[in-house]
Design an enzyme around this catalytic site. Structure first.
Site, PDB file in Angstrom:
ATOM      1  N   ARG A 182       0.841  -1.199   0.000  1.00  0.00           N
ATOM      2  CA  ARG A 182       0.000   0.000   0.000  1.00  0.00           C
ATOM      3  C   ARG A 182       0.878   1.252   0.000  1.00  0.00           C
ATOM      4  O   ARG A 182       1.516   1.562   0.997  1.00  0.00           O
ATOM      5  CB  ARG A 182      -0.934   0.017   1.204  1.00  0.00           C
ATOM      6  CG  ARG A 182      -1.795   1.287   1.258  1.00  0.00           C
ATOM      7  CD  ARG A 182      -2.992   1.173   2.189  1.00  0.00           C
ATOM      8  NE  ARG A 182      -2.651   1.158   3.590  1.00  0.00           N
ATOM      9  CZ  ARG A 182      -3.542   1.250   4.583  1.00  0.00           C
ATOM     10  NH1 ARG A 182      -4.836   1.362   4.298  1.00  0.00           N
ATOM     11  NH2 ARG A 182      -3.158   1.195   5.834  1.00  0.00           N
ATOM     12  N   ASP A 468      -3.705   2.852  14.453  1.00  0.00           N
ATOM     13  CA  ASP A 468      -2.898   3.448  13.398  1.00  0.00           C
ATOM     14  C   ASP A 468      -3.455   4.831  13.106  1.00  0.00           C
ATOM     15  O   ASP A 468      -4.283   5.347  13.859  1.00  0.00           O
ATOM     16  CB  ASP A 468      -2.826   2.562  12.158  1.00  0.00           C
ATOM     17  CG  ASP A 468      -4.167   2.412  11.438  1.00  0.00           C
ATOM     18  OD1 ASP A 468      -5.143   3.105  11.805  1.00  0.00           O
ATOM     19  OD2 ASP A 468      -4.241   1.615  10.500  1.00  0.00           O
TER      20      ASP A 468
END
Length: 567
Positions: A182, A468
């Site tokens: 990603r 996160d």
């Protein structure tokens, strides 16, 4: 673009004259390292520069469209389906067939491109590992470049890690997960690499360097003739997917590989994107392997999209789960859309982590995970995400028990009932209470995550969950929303309205609690005070910043004078 005026130069105490070999128009401002130079080769940088020059105007236009959409939403408009692309939504087209190498994706693990994490994740028993340059990574120069080195070693099978504290060497098993990468979103710059005097686009740096060095070996060792494979974050409109499709075609042409070799899954993690799912798949139809319910960012985007709507205030973040009508509708429509177009519909993240010192709490956490995954597989999802290797077996059992030997549910679960979902279903106001504890938890989590991010950690275990940037963003924007509209708290805070004085007191008290929990020495040596200032400033700003990390990025960029290396 971020201007260079935001960043100062930090000269090392000891100097060694050295420099990267760069093509014309490219300037590297990150420190020189001989290992980094193996990634930052002249040819690889030329590839990145070519991508930047070809697509930067398209990217700038797309970012301008985001700003225009935000203006409309702030003035009272609602996102919805685009009448102009109705023909795409109602058409009978399908995406290219899913490559055999990634037909089975029933459990995927995610994490940063840190060396030990990569080995453990690839060995975890998951079908896929998504190596993350985005929400799970603090994008310092060191992290980004070492991440590229780590991925190159992983693709060619040579990656090892010696944990000196445990006197243990980690290496890859014979059977490993398939690797997806990603890159960062379109909005994030890479301030250590200048192309024609401007910071490079972070996503093109991440994609370009990884693709250039790894496509040939990856296609032989992991892709069975396809690949590399990617996850694409933070898009709001199909025009952004079209840019990625053009980038992929440009990369395939450079490499001399077949069109459609590169495959990607798009995270539907912004509220505007849920109304563009068919269009996004259509633009990527030769390169798509599905969509993913990026549910934490999706909650963040709900607040951000409706920042100017005082009638759409969220309850405590712990209450905004997949049983909320707008969240369930989003998941159901994603499944129908993907299966109708012949690609994977991936479920969301299980953020729980094993609780080793409390068996009862650990079993309760795993029970929540199993119930969540059972909901996903029965709804029709083809796979799911987990944040910790310890969850893989539990998630795998749920999906295998309900899917059997089938690699996915693309052909068997069509969810035609979701065809009747409306804009109102996807926008329904979430229900629940807003409490003092919710305000405190937001503040405590947001500050601790940001303190870790500033010191190089982008994925942080806090209160038995893996946090996160996405979950930290929920904490930030919810605090901002409650402050802006003077929310009256429920429960023990009954009759108390959130204002600057109350929030200031909460910050002070939660900072004291953090200090007690982490210890005075760690608190003093860490970035907690700086994080507290940044988080407080963003929560109390008159205008909501688009991203927490975009502002905080200024604090981790370190420019080195050209040709100097830290010894």
């Amino acid at each position: 673009m971020i201007g260079l005026g935001n960043y100062g130069f930090t000269a090392p105490a000891a100097r060694k004259i050295d420099a990267y070999d760069v093509p014309e128009g490219v300037d590297i401002r990150g420190r020189f390292d001989e290992e980094f130079a193996k990634i930052l080769t002249k040819d690889a940088l030329q590839f990145v520069a070519d991508l930047q020059r070809e697509f930067r105007n398209h990217i700038n236009y797309a970012m301008g469209c985001r700003k225009e959409a935000k203006r409309r939403y702030n003035e009272g408009a609602l996102p919805g389906f685009d009448p102009a692309t109705r023909y795409i939504r109602e058409g009978q087209w399908t995406c290219a067939p899913v490559p055999p190498a990634v037909a089975d994706r029933r459990v995927e693990i995610t994490g940063p491109v840190e060396r030990k994490m990569i080995i453990n994740a690839l060995n975890s028993g998951a079908k896929v590992f998504m190596a993350d340059f985005e929400d799970a990574l603090s994008p310092s120069w060191e992290n980004l470049m070492r991440g590229q080195i780590n991925l190159k070693d992983a693709v060619d099978g040579t990656i090892t890690f010696h944990d000196r504290a445990r006197n243990r060497v980690y290496k890859l098993n014979d059977q490993i997960a398939k690797l997806f990468v990603r890159p960062r979103g379109w909005h994030l710059p890479e301030a250590h690499i200048l192309i024609d005097g401007e910071p490079a686009t972070g996503s093109l740096v991440d994609f370009g360097l990884y693709f250039y060095h790894n496509y040939a070996i990856f296609r032989k060792t992991q892709g069975e003739g396809f690949g590399p494979f990617f996850y694409l974050p933070k898009m709001e409109h199909s025009r952004e997917a079209k840019i990625w499709n053009c980038v992929f075609e440009r990369a395939e042409k450079m490499a001399g590989i077949e069109k459609g070799s590169i495959r990607a899954t798009v995270l539907i993690e912004t509220l505007p994107a849920v109304f563009q799912m068919d269009e996004i798949l259509y633009e990527l139809r030769d390169h798509s392997v599905g969509l993913n319910c990026g549910r934490w960012d999706y909650i963040f985007s709900y607040v951000k999209t409706f920042q100017g709507h005082p009638d759409r205030l969220l309850p405590d973040r712990v209450q905004v789960g997949m049983t909320q009508h707008f969240m369930k509708s989003y998941s159901d429509l994603l499944i129908r859309t993907c299966h109708r177009r012949g690609v994977h519909a991936m479920g969301g993240m299980a953020a729980q982590i094993p609780i080793r010192d409390d068996p009862a709490a650990n079993e309760a956490a795993f029970d929540l995970v199993r119930k969540d995954k059972l909901r996903e597989v029965k709804a029709g999802h083809d796979g799911t995400w987990a944040a910790h290797p310890g969850l893989i077996q539990a998630c795998m059992e749920v999906f295998t028990n309900n899917m059997g030997n089938a690699p996915n549910q693309i052909q068997t679960v069509k969810r035609e009932d979701a065809a009747n979902l409306t804009e109102e279903d996807l926008l329904q106001r979430p229900r629940g209470v807003r409490t003092m504890e919710g305000l405190r938890l937001n503040t405590r989590v947001g500050i601790q995550y940001l303190a870790a991010w500033l010191t190089g950690a982008g994925s942080v275990p806090l209160y038995n969950l893996m946090e996160d940037a996405a979950t930290a963003e929920i904490s930030r924007v919810q605090n901002w929303q409650w402050l802006k509209y003077g929310v009256e708290l429920d429960g023990d805070g009954l009759g108390v309205r959130v204002n600057g004085d109350l929030f200031g007191r909460v910050v002070e008290e939660e900072m004291a609690r953090i200090e007690r929990e982490v210890g005075k020495d760690k608190f003093r040596k860490g970035m907690y005070k700086e994080a507290g200032k940044i988080f407080t400033r963003q929560c109390t700003a008159p205008t909501l910043d688009d991203f927490l990390t975009l502002d905080a990025y200024n604090h981790i960029v370190v420019h080195h004078p050209k040709g100097l290396s830290k010894l």
